[in-house]
Design an enzyme around this catalytic site. Structure first.
Site, PDB file in Angstrom:
ATOM      1  CE  LYS A   7      -3.727  -2.516   0.477  1.00  0.00           C
ATOM      2  NZ  LYS A   7      -4.218  -3.135  -0.720  1.00  0.00           N
ATOM      3  CB  CYS A   8       4.479   1.764   0.007  1.00  0.00           C
ATOM      4  SG  CYS A   8       5.735   3.055   0.001  1.00  0.00           S
TER       5      CYS A   8
END
Length: 161
Positions: free
Chosen positions: A34-35
């Site tokens: 999710k970066c």
């Protein structure tokens, strides 16, 4: 101590022993699905595809220590990386890269190659390149694209011949 003294569990729970990678360059990356830097998965996969036959090993070490950007379970994280980014290189179980629970391999890497924050990992997608002899060679910032590491990988592969 050499990189070959370490082992880690894969996302599927199998033991991965680094001694299996003797005489091969290894690119170790702490990852997070999710970066904002997650598009680097594609570049890492390209390096894996382009150089795996020549000996390069790319290993992703998922970590949830930076803004909770790896909320997935080990199983769902591996699936998300395959579906969303085409990842086929090995992923380990989720690990810590900083603090009291730091995985031993990251303690070793940070000691060997300190970065901007000294012996801490700054963010997801910090990368470490290991020589075919098992020596930590170079540390790369999270924002360094995988494409910019390619020349160093080529050099290590050429020197290993």
């Amino acid at each position: 101590m050499k990189i070959y003294d370490f082992e880690v569990s894969t996302a599927s729970g199998q033991t991965l022993q680094f001694k299996a990678f003797k005489n091969q360059p290894i690119l170790i990356v702490n990852t997070a699905t999710k970066c904002g830097l997650a598009p680097q998965f594609e570049g890492l996969e390209k390096l894996h595809q382009d150089y795996k036959e020549k000996g390069l090993v790319v290993l992703g070490f998922p970590c949830n220590q930076f803004a909770g950007q790896e909320p997935e379970t080990n199983a769902s994280m591996e699936e998300a990386c395959k579906i969303n980014h085409g990842v086929t290189f090995p992923l380990t179980e989720k690990i810590d890269v900083n603090g009291s629970g730091t995985h031993p391999i990251f303690k070793y890497l940070k000691q060997s190659l300190p970065g901007t924050l000294g012996k801490r990992i700054k963010w997801n997608f910090t990368k470490f390149l290991i020589t075919p002899n098992g020596d930590p060679y170079k540390r790369y910032a999270p924002t360094t694209s995988p494409a910019k590491i390619e020349k160093d990988i080529k050099q290590l592969l050429n020197n290993a011949k």
